[in-house]
Design a protein around this motif. Structure first.
Motif, PDB file in Angstrom:
ATOM      1  N   ARG A   1    -102.474  22.519  15.613  1.00 10.71           N
ATOM      2  CA  ARG A   1    -102.432  23.173  16.919  1.00 10.71           C
ATOM      3  C   ARG A   1    -101.023  23.206  17.521  1.00 10.71           C
ATOM      4  N   THR A   2    -100.068  22.567  16.859  1.00 13.16           N
ATOM      5  CA  THR A   2     -98.713  22.491  17.420  1.00 13.16           C
ATOM      6  C   THR A   2     -97.655  22.983  16.432  1.00 13.16           C
ATOM      7  N   GLY A   3     -98.027  23.849  15.531  1.00 15.56           N
ATOM      8  CA  GLY A   3     -97.064  24.408  14.600  1.00 15.56           C
ATOM      9  C   GLY A   3     -96.481  23.389  13.645  1.00 15.56           C
ATOM     10  N   GLY A   4     -97.240  22.318  13.358  1.00 21.28           N
ATOM     11  CA  GLY A   4     -96.813  21.309  12.404  1.00 21.28           C
ATOM     12  C   GLY A   4     -96.013  20.162  12.986  1.00 21.28           C
ATOM     13  N   ARG A   5     -95.676  20.214  14.284  1.00 22.22           N
ATOM     14  CA  ARG A   5     -94.828  19.172  14.874  1.00 22.22           C
ATOM     15  C   ARG A   5     -95.611  17.961  15.360  1.00 22.22           C
ATOM     16  N   GLY A   6     -96.732  18.182  16.014  1.00 23.74           N
ATOM     17  CA  GLY A   6     -97.442  17.143  16.736  1.00 23.74           C
ATOM     18  C   GLY A   6     -97.201  17.295  18.229  1.00 23.74           C
ATOM     19  N   PRO A   7     -97.991  16.615  19.061  1.00 26.15           N
ATOM     20  CA  PRO A   7     -97.849  16.744  20.515  1.00 26.15           C
ATOM     21  C   PRO A   7     -96.501  16.229  21.013  1.00 26.15           C
ATOM     22  N   ASP A   8     -96.018  16.843  22.089  1.00 23.97           N
ATOM     23  CA  ASP A   8     -94.795  16.363  22.736  1.00 23.97           C
ATOM     24  C   ASP A   8     -95.030  15.031  23.427  1.00 23.97           C
TER      25      ASP A   8
ATOM     26  N   ALA B   1     -99.478  10.380  15.421  1.00 19.45           N
ATOM     27  CA  ALA B   1     -99.689  11.796  15.735  1.00 19.45           C
ATOM     28  C   ALA B   1     -98.532  12.409  16.507  1.00 19.45           C
ATOM     29  N   CYS B   2     -97.838  11.604  17.298  1.00 17.86           N
ATOM     30  CA  CYS B   2     -96.796  12.127  18.188  1.00 17.86           C
ATOM     31  C   CYS B   2     -95.660  12.769  17.382  1.00 17.86           C
ATOM     32  N   ARG B   3     -95.100  13.835  17.907  1.00 12.98           N
ATOM     33  CA  ARG B   3     -93.999  14.506  17.215  1.00 12.98           C
ATOM     34  C   ARG B   3     -92.752  13.631  17.202  1.00 12.98           C
ATOM     35  N   LYS B   4     -91.837  13.931  16.312  1.00  9.49           N
ATOM     36  CA  LYS B   4     -90.541  13.263  16.306  1.00  9.49           C
ATOM     37  C   LYS B   4     -89.851  13.491  17.654  1.00  9.49           C
ATOM     38  N   GLY B   5     -89.324  12.413  18.210  1.00 13.53           N
ATOM     39  CA  GLY B   5     -88.652  12.526  19.498  1.00 13.53           C
ATOM     40  C   GLY B   5     -89.583  12.651  20.676  1.00 13.53           C
ATOM     41  N   GLY B   6     -90.886  12.481  20.436  1.00 11.43           N
ATOM     42  CA  GLY B   6     -91.872  12.629  21.505  1.00 11.43           C
ATOM     43  C   GLY B   6     -92.031  11.369  22.339  1.00 11.43           C
ATOM     44  N   SER B   7     -92.989  11.438  23.257  1.00 15.40           N
ATOM     45  CA  SER B   7     -93.214  10.360  24.221  1.00 15.40           C
ATOM     46  C   SER B   7     -94.639   9.863  24.107  1.00 15.40           C
TER      47      SER B   7
END
Length: 391
Positions: free
Chosen positions: A249-256, A298-304
């Motif tokens: 659902r996030t284009g392969g990145r994971g949630p922000d 699950a969190c994207r790289k650099g996410g919170s």
């Protein structure tokens, strides 16, 4: 007066206890109109939070009517309808001046245990064991509210008692997580847990500008509430791979931003959950971090990541390597409700935030033990059991 008390592990009773009295000039006495169960209460019932004593009055999420005021109280008078923040803060110490109210230096008169557990004492909380102050709770006909000018908030005309009830804890706790997680407009936010706090965190994320919000749970009645009343997307972790679906659902990145609103008794599927459950039952670890681990992965790289669910002590197999190598920002907190409750009440009054639907089962205080059984065992689609002490 009648009150619902903790009698031991998974045992509650309605008993007669002493009426509260004014102990400090800044106190008010509140006639409780509504009070509700909270997921963090289940940690008390299960024996996972230390320093409970037989006879302690339960309940920390409530609203009611002021019936007595201390001499120094300036903002409230007899007859006012108020909702009360579950955390107790003086409003004047360094932490309160920096709006970190749950960390108040003066709200907890019993700091020794939490200083030992965590290195510093946090603020006090209604009915959340003697480690957080030993304050009598709100599952009673009356309750003493310390520092009332700072912790009690007048309910606007047009906001119902039931709506105001959840502005005491569920909504400000959710708002704390959404705000401090650093959500920016356009973000994708994933929330683990569709209970009251998770739903409120999801709605707060939307009001703060998130473009996509996904709430993860396994209970169909809760997921339906998310879709109907919150307007967020849902994900059932028993039928979908959470990490794979979130990436899809996030284009392969994971949630922000990932918000964990489950806490120390998280459920899940697979061997990791069984491992955590066994270690917790044997008291080899205090908390089950199943959902927290999944949020980290699950969190994207650099996410919170914001840990909003209640954790009491130590957890095992904590993937700190993922946090460091992915460059994540990780925060956690109990609620700073004094900062958010006025805003929340205004959002309710303006029709931008719905809370009444959380009250799925309303009953007299005499049925409190039954209400807690229903809430704990998720019987009859119970999202929250709400007690009416005056009925």
């Amino acid at each position: 007066m009648k009150a619902l008390t903790w009698r031991g592990v998974n045992e509650t009773a309605v008993e007669t206890v002493d009426d509260p009295t004014i102990l400090n000039d800044r106190d008010v006495i509140l006639k409780v109109r509504l009070t509700t169960t909270c997921g963090s209460d289940l940690h008390l019932l299960g024996g996972y939070i230390p320093a409970m004593r037989a006879g302690d009055v339960l309940g920390h999420e409530f609203m009611g009517e002021v019936v007595e005021v201390g001499k120094a109280v300036q903002k409230h008078k007899v007859g006012d309808r108020v909702t009360v923040c579950s955390f107790i803060a003086c409003g004047e110490c360094w932490y309160c001046r920096h709006e970190q109210y749950s960390l108040c230096d003066n709200g907890n008169p019993n700091p020794a245990l939490t200083e030992t557990l965590w290195g510093s004492a946090i603020g006090g909380c209604f009915a959340y064991s003697h480690a957080l102050g030993g304050f009598a709770g709100s599952h009673a006909e009356y309750v003493r509210v310390p520092y009332a000018d700072h912790g009690a908030f007048t309910v606007p005309d047009g906001v119902s008692d039931t709506a105001a009830l959840f502005a005491s804890d569920a909504a400000p706790t959710g708002w704390t997580g959404a705000d401090l997680a650093g959500i920016t407009p356009g973000d994708t936010v994933a929330v683990w847990g569709a209970g009251g706090v998770g739903q409120m965190a999801a709605r707060a994320a939307m009001l703060l500008g998130a473009e996509q919000v996904v709430v993860i749970d396994r209970l169909p009645e809760r997921l339906e509430q998310v879709r109907q009343h919150i307007g967020a997307e849902t994900l059932d972790y028993t039928s979908d791979s959470v990490i794979a679906e979130l990436k899809e659902r996030t284009g392969g990145r994971g949630p922000d931003v990932c918000i964990e609103a489950v806490g120390m008794e998280a459920h899940s599927t697979g061997p990791a959950y069984l491992y955590d459950q066994l270690k917790q039952q044997l008291r080899l670890q205090s908390d089950r971090p199943t959902a927290l681990r999944e949020a980290i992965y699950a969190c994207r790289k650099g996410g919170s990541l914001f840990a909003l669910g209640v954790f009491g002590g130590v957890v095992d197999k904590f993937p700190f390597g993922a946090i460091m190598n992915k460059g994540m920002t990780v925060r956690g907190a109990q609620q700073h409700g004094h900062r958010y409750i006025p805003r929340i009440l205004q959002h309710i009054a303006d029709g931008e935030l719905t809370t009444e639907h959380l009250a799925t089962h309303v009953m007299p205080l005499d049925e409190g033990p039954k209400g807690y059984r229903m809430f704990k065992e998720k019987q009859d689609g119970c999202v929250r059991a709400v007690f009416q002490p005056g009925s």
